[in-house]
Design a protein around this motif. Structure first.
Motif, PDB file in Angstrom:
ATOM      1  N   ASP A 157       0.844  -1.200   0.000  1.00  0.00           N
ATOM      2  CA  ASP A 157       0.000   0.000   0.000  1.00  0.00           C
ATOM      3  C   ASP A 157       0.876   1.245   0.000  1.00  0.00           C
ATOM      4  OD1 ASP A 157      -2.003  -1.806   0.240  1.00  0.00           O
ATOM      5  OD2 ASP A 157      -2.482  -1.343   2.335  1.00  0.00           O
ATOM      6  N   SER A 210      -4.188  -1.223 -13.986  1.00  0.00           N
ATOM      7  CA  SER A 210      -5.381  -1.436 -13.164  1.00  0.00           C
ATOM      8  C   SER A 210      -5.158  -0.831 -11.780  1.00  0.00           C
ATOM      9  CB  SER A 210      -5.692  -2.932 -13.027  1.00  0.00           C
ATOM     10  OG  SER A 210      -4.655  -3.606 -12.341  1.00  0.00           O
ATOM     11  N   TYR A 261      -6.837  -0.600  -7.653  1.00  0.00           N
ATOM     12  CA  TYR A 261      -7.683  -1.250  -6.645  1.00  0.00           C
ATOM     13  C   TYR A 261      -7.814  -0.322  -5.438  1.00  0.00           C
ATOM     14  CZ  TYR A 261      -8.495  -4.475  -2.695  1.00  0.00           C
ATOM     15  OH  TYR A 261      -8.960  -5.097  -1.559  1.00  0.00           O
ATOM     16  N   ARG A 289      -9.888   0.403  -1.527  1.00  0.00           N
ATOM     17  CA  ARG A 289     -10.770  -0.010  -0.440  1.00  0.00           C
ATOM     18  C   ARG A 289     -12.015   0.883  -0.411  1.00  0.00           C
ATOM     19  NH1 ARG A 289      -5.631  -0.779   2.178  1.00  0.00           N
ATOM     20  NH2 ARG A 289      -5.350  -2.977   2.765  1.00  0.00           N
ATOM     21  N   TRP A 339     -11.650   7.013  -3.186  1.00  0.00           N
ATOM     22  CA  TRP A 339     -11.385   6.732  -4.584  1.00  0.00           C
ATOM     23  C   TRP A 339     -10.112   7.448  -5.011  1.00  0.00           C
ATOM     24  CZ3 TRP A 339     -11.097  10.510  -8.295  1.00  0.00           C
ATOM     25  CH2 TRP A 339     -11.629  11.768  -7.976  1.00  0.00           C
ATOM     26  N   THR A 360     -11.234   4.877  -9.758  1.00  0.00           N
ATOM     27  CA  THR A 360     -12.267   4.025  -9.180  1.00  0.00           C
ATOM     28  C   THR A 360     -12.416   4.360  -7.703  1.00  0.00           C
ATOM     29  OG1 THR A 360     -13.015   1.738  -8.937  1.00  0.00           O
ATOM     30  CG2 THR A 360     -10.685   2.143  -8.545  1.00  0.00           C
ATOM     31  N   TYR A 391     -15.328  -2.355  -1.915  1.00  0.00           N
ATOM     32  CA  TYR A 391     -14.034  -2.369  -2.584  1.00  0.00           C
ATOM     33  C   TYR A 391     -14.287  -2.235  -4.090  1.00  0.00           C
ATOM     34  CZ  TYR A 391     -11.593  -4.014   1.628  1.00  0.00           C
ATOM     35  OH  TYR A 391     -11.051  -4.123   2.874  1.00  0.00           O
ATOM     36  N   SER A 392     -13.376  -1.605  -4.799  1.00  0.00           N
ATOM     37  CA  SER A 392     -13.585  -1.412  -6.233  1.00  0.00           C
ATOM     38  C   SER A 392     -12.259  -1.556  -6.981  1.00  0.00           C
ATOM     39  CB  SER A 392     -14.190  -0.038  -6.512  1.00  0.00           C
ATOM     40  OG  SER A 392     -13.307   0.989  -6.085  1.00  0.00           O
ATOM     41  N   MET A 393     -12.402  -1.857  -8.262  1.00  0.00           N
ATOM     42  CA  MET A 393     -11.221  -2.024  -9.105  1.00  0.00           C
ATOM     43  C   MET A 393     -11.580  -1.633 -10.532  1.00  0.00           C
ATOM     44  SD  MET A 393      -8.750  -5.376  -9.299  1.00  0.00           S
ATOM     45  CE  MET A 393      -7.134  -5.269 -10.084  1.00  0.00           C
ATOM     46  N   ASP A 450      -4.126   1.130  -2.752  1.00  0.00           N
ATOM     47  CA  ASP A 450      -3.897  -0.174  -2.131  1.00  0.00           C
ATOM     48  C   ASP A 450      -3.092  -1.074  -3.060  1.00  0.00           C
ATOM     49  OD1 ASP A 450      -5.469   0.443   0.190  1.00  0.00           O
ATOM     50  OD2 ASP A 450      -7.238   0.271  -1.095  1.00  0.00           O
ATOM     51  N   PHE A 475      -2.850  -6.258  -6.407  1.00  0.00           N
ATOM     52  CA  PHE A 475      -4.034  -5.987  -7.227  1.00  0.00           C
ATOM     53  C   PHE A 475      -3.726  -5.001  -8.361  1.00  0.00           C
ATOM     54  CE2 PHE A 475      -6.175  -7.742  -3.494  1.00  0.00           C
ATOM     55  CZ  PHE A 475      -7.109  -8.572  -4.091  1.00  0.00           C
ATOM     56  N   PRO A 476      -3.073  -3.859  -8.074  1.00  0.00           N
ATOM     57  CA  PRO A 476      -2.742  -2.945  -9.170  1.00  0.00           C
ATOM     58  C   PRO A 476      -1.667  -3.554 -10.081  1.00  0.00           C
ATOM     59  CG  PRO A 476      -2.722  -1.818  -7.053  1.00  0.00           C
ATOM     60  CD  PRO A 476      -2.750  -3.282  -6.765  1.00  0.00           C
TER      61      PRO A 476
END
Length: 206
Positions: free
Chosen positions: A87, A130, A132, A134, A138, A155, A161-163, A192, A196-197
């Motif tokens: 993070d 991409s 991500y 929490r 945003w 996002t 949570y969003s991606m 975050d 994920f990113p």
């Protein structure tokens, strides 16, 4: 095969000389003349075989060029993919995002120390990123080409949570740089990680 041709040629030179000697019996002379004729036939066949071999080699080289593209100065593939493992709690406006863990780096054009890709060749490239987030915040990222934004993604959600992600295709010159940075429109200075990113790209064609 070349040694055989040389030996036959030497025999061709020597046999007539022997045949012209006055003290050589007629039967031997006849046999020598038959050998000369056979040598001529064999040499002709060998020359035909050599010509056929040269043609076969040309066809094999053409086939190899077709299989391996045959492109002058053909270069190895270029592709990379990296993820953000941690993070970032205090990301400044337009701060570059270092996607630190390299998954793939064919051609070694991606530098994970700075999160930058440098085009090794002129060509058409595709890049994707991409993001991500929490819940309750945003943020956004943008793909940069030599300091100019070429694509953006953002996002966020108040409760989930969003991606999100974006992809862009670009014409690049060798030496141009591509990176991802935090957009000014974000309301959060944090993004975050946890792999994920992602930031990926590859050469499509030259």
């Amino acid at each position: 095969m070349y040694f055989l041709l040389a030996a036959i040629f030497s025999l061709q030179v020597w046999l007539p000389e022997v045949a012209r000697c006055q003290d050589v019996p007629a039967g031997i002379t006849q046999s020598l003349m038959v050998l000369i004729q056979e040598e001529t036939t064999i040499r002709h066949r060998l020359e035909q075989d050599l010509a056929k071999l040269a043609q076969d080699m040309t066809e094999l080289n053409n086939l190899q060029n077709n299989v391996t593209c045959g492109c002058p100065g053909r270069h190895p593939p270029v592709a990379f993919s990296a993820v953000l493992t941690h993070d970032i709690a205090s990301l400044g406006t337009q701060q570059q995002v270092p996607f630190d863990k390299v998954i793939t780096n064919l051609g070694n054009a991606y530098d994970n120390r700075h999160g930058e890709f440098r085009a090794p060749y002129d060509g058409t490239y595709e890049f994707s990123v991409s993001l991500y987030m929490r819940a309750a915040r945003w943020a956004g990222l943008e793909i940069m080409r030599d300091g100019q934004a070429v694509s953006k993604v953002r996002t966020g959600d108040n409760s989930q949570y969003s991606m999100a992600g974006t992809t862009v295709t670009l014409e690049l010159k060798a030496g141009q740089d591509i990176w991802v940075q935090h957009i000014a429109e974000s309301d959060s200075n944090a993004i975050d990680g946890a792999m994920f990113p992602t930031f990926s790209g590859h050469l499509i064609q030259m």
